[in-house]
Design a protein around this motif. Structure first.
Motif, PDB file in Angstrom:
ATOM      1  N   LEU A 228       0.457  -1.258   0.006  1.00  0.00           N
ATOM      2  CA  LEU A 228       0.712  -0.420  -0.151  1.00  0.00           C
ATOM      3  C   LEU A 228       0.336   1.320   0.250  1.00  0.00           C
ATOM      4  N   ASP A 229       2.143   0.929   0.375  1.00  0.00           N
ATOM      5  CA  ASP A 229       2.727   2.203   0.424  1.00  0.00           C
ATOM      6  C   ASP A 229       3.715   2.681  -0.568  1.00  0.00           C
ATOM      7  N   SER A 230       3.389   1.297  -1.582  1.00  0.00           N
ATOM      8  CA  SER A 230       4.681   1.514  -2.463  1.00  0.00           C
ATOM      9  C   SER A 230       4.248   2.649  -3.713  1.00  0.00           C
ATOM     10  N   VAL A 231       4.776   3.695  -3.985  1.00  0.00           N
ATOM     11  CA  VAL A 231       4.522   4.442  -5.093  1.00  0.00           C
ATOM     12  C   VAL A 231       4.657   3.819  -6.784  1.00  0.00           C
ATOM     13  N   PRO A 232       3.758   3.168  -7.606  1.00  0.00           N
ATOM     14  CA  PRO A 232       3.603   3.201  -8.936  1.00  0.00           C
ATOM     15  C   PRO A 232       4.321   3.544  -9.953  1.00  0.00           C
ATOM     16  N   ALA A 233       5.087   3.826 -11.285  1.00  0.00           N
ATOM     17  CA  ALA A 233       5.388   4.690 -11.400  1.00  0.00           C
ATOM     18  C   ALA A 233       3.948   5.007 -12.806  1.00  0.00           C
ATOM     19  N   ARG A 234       4.397   5.977 -13.364  1.00  0.00           N
ATOM     20  CA  ARG A 234       3.109   6.756 -14.312  1.00  0.00           C
ATOM     21  C   ARG A 234       2.843   6.217 -15.114  1.00  0.00           C
ATOM     22  N   GLY A 235       1.136   5.826 -15.135  1.00  0.00           N
ATOM     23  CA  GLY A 235       1.182   5.082 -16.601  1.00  0.00           C
ATOM     24  C   GLY A 235       1.337   3.065 -16.083  1.00  0.00           C
ATOM     25  N   GLN A 236       1.555   2.695 -14.805  1.00  0.00           N
ATOM     26  CA  GLN A 236       2.011   1.415 -14.556  1.00  0.00           C
ATOM     27  C   GLN A 236       0.053   1.203 -13.695  1.00  0.00           C
ATOM     28  N   LYS A 237       0.419  -0.496 -14.551  1.00  0.00           N
ATOM     29  CA  LYS A 237      -1.638  -0.693 -13.762  1.00  0.00           C
ATOM     30  C   LYS A 237      -1.420  -1.610 -12.964  1.00  0.00           C
ATOM     31  N   ILE A 238      -1.390  -1.294 -11.607  1.00  0.00           N
ATOM     32  CA  ILE A 238      -1.846  -1.898 -10.128  1.00  0.00           C
ATOM     33  C   ILE A 238      -2.881  -3.014 -10.253  1.00  0.00           C
ATOM     34  N   TRP A 239      -3.200  -4.280 -10.190  1.00  0.00           N
ATOM     35  CA  TRP A 239      -4.184  -5.181 -10.248  1.00  0.00           C
ATOM     36  C   TRP A 239      -3.961  -5.082  -8.237  1.00  0.00           C
ATOM     37  N   LEU A 240      -6.110  -5.124  -8.272  1.00  0.00           N
ATOM     38  CA  LEU A 240      -6.138  -4.915  -6.727  1.00  0.00           C
ATOM     39  C   LEU A 240      -6.668  -6.364  -6.516  1.00  0.00           C
ATOM     40  N   ARG A 241      -7.273  -7.143  -7.004  1.00  0.00           N
ATOM     41  CA  ARG A 241      -8.397  -7.918  -7.463  1.00  0.00           C
ATOM     42  C   ARG A 241      -7.409  -9.385  -8.198  1.00  0.00           C
ATOM     43  N   SER A 242      -8.126 -10.520  -8.145  1.00  0.00           N
ATOM     44  CA  SER A 242      -8.373 -11.529  -9.572  1.00  0.00           C
ATOM     45  C   SER A 242      -9.271 -11.971 -10.166  1.00  0.00           C
TER      46      SER A 242
END
Length: 341
Positions: A228-242
């Motif tokens: 939750l504390d990570s900072v993804p790069a611009r445009g990076q998609k992070i999946w939250l559920r399957s």
């Protein structure tokens, strides 16, 4: 009569009026179909000797045999394959048969582990390819469902396709809950921002379906090497559920015009494979963006929800309630005095 007026009218008739009933009643009355309540407070449409009731997504449109067949995913898959519809191989095992189930799975890896009938999205385990993961998924399903369906994994993008009287009426591409990085915000902040977007959308389906941070979300983040504390790069998609359930943060994008003639033909062949199936929601995996090579039908729901097609997250609304009324009562006309019995 708008939807608010329709809902009020249904209340006066002592009908349990959720979103589905309100949409169907509104389209029915505008076409001269009489609307009333039955002894169970269900929306009932009648014209001449014909009577059709609705209780949420449940109705008596489909024949009883079709409803029984679609209740069991393994039975449905066999019927589909016998009629030339692509459906993955699967087998149902008893709760105590994890060993034989794993031996079958070894020939098909990776596999999907899920309940054989019904089941929520959080009980569907996709892409399982190791015994430890398989055993955990198998036991989780067995604890809730008593039996477990093990199925060959098929690549593709998840779609929900609505069939009305043998024809494709609408399709949606279903996208699991996710956030897009901006290079500045933590995932936790991005989730809060996404929830605010859902509220501001004025789309009641999404207003009522927030992304909740739970063990499933934390586990999905961990599988991607982030928190939750990570900072993804611009445009990076992070999946939250399957799973792609809208109720748990997923999105439904209209994809009706994206289906190829071959995909439409396969979907419509499902109605011929299951006698008496007049209305159905198909869970299909379609090859998109390099994911998958052939369309497959995973499941057939004989009591499909239609409101999502009226209120998509992206793309045009599809008036499937009107299509359904026109299919059920093809001789109906508009503005008949019969509508307010």
């Amino acid at each position: 009569m708008d939807l608010a007026e329709t809902r009020k009218h249904l209340s006066e008739l002592d009908i349990n009026a959720g979103s589905t009933a309100t949409l169907i009643a509104n389209r029915a009355m505008s076409r001269g179909i009489a609307v009333s309540s039955d002894e169970r407070q269900r929306l009932t449409l009648h014209r001449g000797k014909r009577r059709i009731w609705f209780d949420g997504a449940q109705s008596n449109i489909n024949k009883v045999l079709a409803q029984r067949c679609t209740r069991y995913k393994d039975v449905t898959a066999r019927l589909l394959r016998n009629h030339g519809v692509n459906a993955p191989d699967n087998v149902v095992f008893g709760a105590e048969h994890v060993g034989p189930a794993w031996q079958w799975a070894l020939r098909e890896l990776p596999v999907v582990v899920k309940p054989p009938n019904g089941g929520k999205g959080d009980l569907v385990h996709v892409g399982v390819d190791g015994f430890a993961e398989f055993e955990s998924a198998f036991n989780a399903v067995a604890e809730s469902a008593a039996e477990v369906l093990v199925e060959r994994f098929v690549p593709g993008e998840e779609h929900r396709v609505l069939l009305i009287y043998g024809k494709v009426a609408a399709a949606q591409r279903r996208v699991p809950a996710h956030v897009l990085g901006n290079g500045r915000s933590t995932i936790n902040k991005l989730i809060k921002k996404k929830n605010k977007q859902r509220i501001k959308s004025n789309n009641k389906i999404y207003i009522e379906s927030q992304i909740n941070i739970d063990d499933a979300v934390l586990g999905k983040l961990d599988s991607q090497g982030v928190s939750l504390d990570s900072v993804p790069a611009r445009g990076q998609k992070i999946w939250l559920r399957s799973n792609s359930n809208v109720s748990s943060g997923g999105e439904a994008h209209d994809a009706t015009d994206d289906m190829s003639p071959a995909e439409i033909a396969m979907a419509e062949n499902v109605a011929r494979a299951i006698p008496g199936l007049r209305v159905a929601g198909l869970d299909m995996l379609l090859p998109r963006d390099g994911n998958g090579s052939e369309p497959h039908v995973l499941e057939v729901n004989s009591s499909p929800l239609i409101t999502g097609h009226h209120y998509p997250w992206a793309g045009p609304s599809r008036d499937v309630a009107a299509m359904l009324i026109e299919a059920m009562f093809p001789t109906a006309t508009t503005d008949s005095p019969e509508t307010r019995r």
